[in-house]
Write a protein that holds these residues in place. Sequence first.
Motif, PDB file in Angstrom:
ATOM      1  N   ASP A 221      -9.148  -3.821   0.375  1.00  0.00           N
ATOM      2  CA  ASP A 221      -8.444  -3.717   1.655  1.00  0.00           C
ATOM      3  C   ASP A 221      -6.976  -4.120   1.507  1.00  0.00           C
ATOM      4  O   ASP A 221      -6.074  -3.431   2.008  1.00  0.00           O
ATOM      5  N   VAL A 222      -6.735  -5.252   0.831  1.00  0.00           N
ATOM      6  CA  VAL A 222      -5.349  -5.714   0.725  1.00  0.00           C
ATOM      7  C   VAL A 222      -4.556  -4.891  -0.289  1.00  0.00           C
ATOM      8  O   VAL A 222      -3.325  -4.821  -0.205  1.00  0.00           O
ATOM      9  N   THR A 223      -5.253  -4.247  -1.225  1.00  0.00           N
ATOM     10  CA  THR A 223      -4.562  -3.303  -2.104  1.00  0.00           C
ATOM     11  C   THR A 223      -4.041  -2.123  -1.292  1.00  0.00           C
ATOM     12  O   THR A 223      -2.908  -1.653  -1.499  1.00  0.00           O
ATOM     13  N   ASP A 224      -4.851  -1.649  -0.352  1.00  0.00           N
ATOM     14  CA  ASP A 224      -4.393  -0.588   0.548  1.00  0.00           C
ATOM     15  C   ASP A 224      -3.123  -1.008   1.272  1.00  0.00           C
ATOM     16  O   ASP A 224      -2.158  -0.226   1.398  1.00  0.00           O
ATOM     17  N   ILE A 225      -3.098  -2.244   1.762  1.00  0.00           N
ATOM     18  CA  ILE A 225      -1.947  -2.751   2.492  1.00  0.00           C
ATOM     19  C   ILE A 225      -0.733  -2.842   1.577  1.00  0.00           C
ATOM     20  O   ILE A 225       0.374  -2.401   1.921  1.00  0.00           O
ATOM     21  N   ALA A 226      -0.942  -3.418   0.391  1.00  0.00           N
ATOM     22  CA  ALA A 226       0.173  -3.637  -0.538  1.00  0.00           C
ATOM     23  C   ALA A 226       0.807  -2.329  -0.993  1.00  0.00           C
ATOM     24  O   ALA A 226       2.011  -2.270  -1.253  1.00  0.00           O
ATOM     25  N   LEU A 227      -0.003  -1.267  -1.098  1.00  0.00           N
ATOM     26  CA  LEU A 227       0.517   0.008  -1.594  1.00  0.00           C
ATOM     27  C   LEU A 227       0.918   0.971  -0.479  1.00  0.00           C
ATOM     28  O   LEU A 227       1.359   2.085  -0.762  1.00  0.00           O
ATOM     29  N   SER A 228       0.799   0.525   0.761  1.00  0.00           N
ATOM     30  CA  SER A 228       1.057   1.438   1.882  1.00  0.00           C
ATOM     31  C   SER A 228       2.518   1.861   1.968  1.00  0.00           C
ATOM     32  O   SER A 228       2.821   2.923   2.513  1.00  0.00           O
ATOM     33  N   ASP A 229       3.422   1.029   1.472  1.00  0.00           N
ATOM     34  CA  ASP A 229       4.839   1.390   1.507  1.00  0.00           C
ATOM     35  C   ASP A 229       5.427   1.489   0.101  1.00  0.00           C
ATOM     36  O   ASP A 229       6.602   1.216  -0.121  1.00  0.00           O
ATOM     37  N   LEU A 230       4.598   1.894  -0.840  1.00  0.00           N
ATOM     38  CA  LEU A 230       5.010   1.985  -2.235  1.00  0.00           C
ATOM     39  C   LEU A 230       6.072   3.073  -2.419  1.00  0.00           C
ATOM     40  O   LEU A 230       5.976   4.160  -1.852  1.00  0.00           O
ATOM     41  N   ASP A 231       7.079   2.753  -3.216  1.00  0.00           N
ATOM     42  CA  ASP A 231       8.104   3.729  -3.578  1.00  0.00           C
ATOM     43  C   ASP A 231       7.913   4.151  -5.037  1.00  0.00           C
ATOM     44  O   ASP A 231       7.601   3.320  -5.898  1.00  0.00           O
ATOM     45  N   THR A 232       8.108   5.415  -5.306  1.00  0.00           N
ATOM     46  CA  THR A 232       7.968   5.925  -6.671  1.00  0.00           C
ATOM     47  C   THR A 232       8.987   5.276  -7.602  1.00  0.00           C
ATOM     48  O   THR A 232      10.170   5.162  -7.271  1.00  0.00           O
ATOM     49  N   GLN A 233       8.501   4.865  -8.767  1.00  0.00           N
ATOM     50  CA  GLN A 233       9.364   4.279  -9.799  1.00  0.00           C
ATOM     51  C   GLN A 233       8.757   4.618 -11.160  1.00  0.00           C
ATOM     52  O   GLN A 233       7.678   4.152 -11.489  1.00  0.00           O
ATOM     53  N   LEU A 234       9.446   5.426 -11.917  1.00  0.00           N
ATOM     54  CA  LEU A 234       8.900   5.951 -13.161  1.00  0.00           C
ATOM     55  C   LEU A 234       9.726   5.442 -14.342  1.00  0.00           C
ATOM     56  O   LEU A 234      10.666   6.088 -14.782  1.00  0.00           O
ATOM     57  N   ASP A 235       9.356   4.262 -14.823  1.00  0.00           N
ATOM     58  CA  ASP A 235      10.093   3.637 -15.919  1.00  0.00           C
ATOM     59  C   ASP A 235       9.385   3.766 -17.262  1.00  0.00           C
ATOM     60  O   ASP A 235       9.981   3.509 -18.307  1.00  0.00           O
ATOM     61  N   GLY A 236       8.118   4.127 -17.237  1.00  0.00           N
ATOM     62  CA  GLY A 236       7.343   4.229 -18.466  1.00  0.00           C
ATOM     63  C   GLY A 236       7.436   5.610 -19.095  1.00  0.00           C
ATOM     64  O   GLY A 236       8.259   6.446 -18.709  1.00  0.00           O
TER      65      GLY A 236
END
Length: 397
Positions: A221-236
């Motif tokens: 549940d809290v993973t859903d919350i934490a990733l709800s406003d995730l911004d793309t970042q491609l450093d790998g």
Amino acid sequence: MDAVIIAAGKGTRMRPLTERRPKPLLPVGASTLIERTMGQCVDIVDRFVVVVGYRADDIRDAIGTGYEGTPVEYVTQEEALGTAHAIGQASEVVENRFLVLNGDVVVDDTLPRELADADGAAMAVQPVENPGAYGVVETERGVVTDLVEKPDEPPSNLINTGVYAFTSSVFGYIDETEQSPRGEYEITDTIGRLLADGRAVEAVEYDGVWRDVGRPWELLDVTDIALSDLDTQLDGTIEDDSHLHGAVVVEDGARVRSGAYVEGPVVIRSGADVGPNAYVRGPTVIGPGVRVGNGVEIKHSVLFSDAAVGHLSYVGDSVLGADVNFGAGTVVANLRHDDAPVRMDIKGESVDTGRRKLGVVVGDEAKTGINTSLNAGVRLGVGATTTPGESVLTDRL
């Protein structure tokens, strides 16, 4: 202003995930529960005072003496005797007004600021539809008048979220607080003493996110919350013919191999290796050093550091601990045939998780043999093993 963060409990209902780590260090997004809380306070406090107990050295080692430039001090609750007792351990180091937050409760960024801006003692209250299942707060013109624990006839729809601000005068009231029938010193009893003595406690009404992470599926549940406003970042490293859609983070040092298909929100931590030809669906966190092999599908799951899911496996709505190894062809069931909510055993009681889809919770260093089938709601303990072709229908702890 200080922030006192309570991080002393054993988290027994979260087992097997807390067998080898304190609950506040469980991962959430690209961070941990306690670091998420500290990050929300770092701009409004001058110091963190962390109350530790169970596996205290793990927290000290993970956080250190400072967090993003803000000093961190530690006090120890030797015995788990309740929230008031935990807060009281800070009495020797805290002199001014301070916040109180739990290292395993997820809230919005706005709440610590709202409490900091209040005057004197304050507590966050939240309106809910079923207040009788919680501690209910009565208020009058924005001030707390009474607290009632799980009443049959709730006097209001406001519940206590367990997030507070106090002045140092509260320590005297904590010293006067008596043990409750369950043998703990309850901060709600302390607040009752404040009210009886004519002290005002402001009710800060809050209607944002509030999740108490007490049971294994609540980490999803809290993973859903934490990733709800995730911004793309491609450093790998992202190889040709990989397909990334939606919000995806590939940290520096991570690798997405050719043919992988990733649907965000997904976080792929440093050192992780995904593919070739793997399918990862979010919200999902692929932890540091994790290996997701050829022909593997991962859906809505959290994989702790250095876990490995061999080729031709399926993991859905699950939590895999550190150094778990799923043999080739391991398949997780995440849906009951009768479509009823999945149940999970918590401290000897079968609990309705309320989740239509829920897979498995696996402790550190567990290993499955090839072609293992794991039933919905099953827990595998630390170091548990299965044999090739085995169907596991009940917990193995």
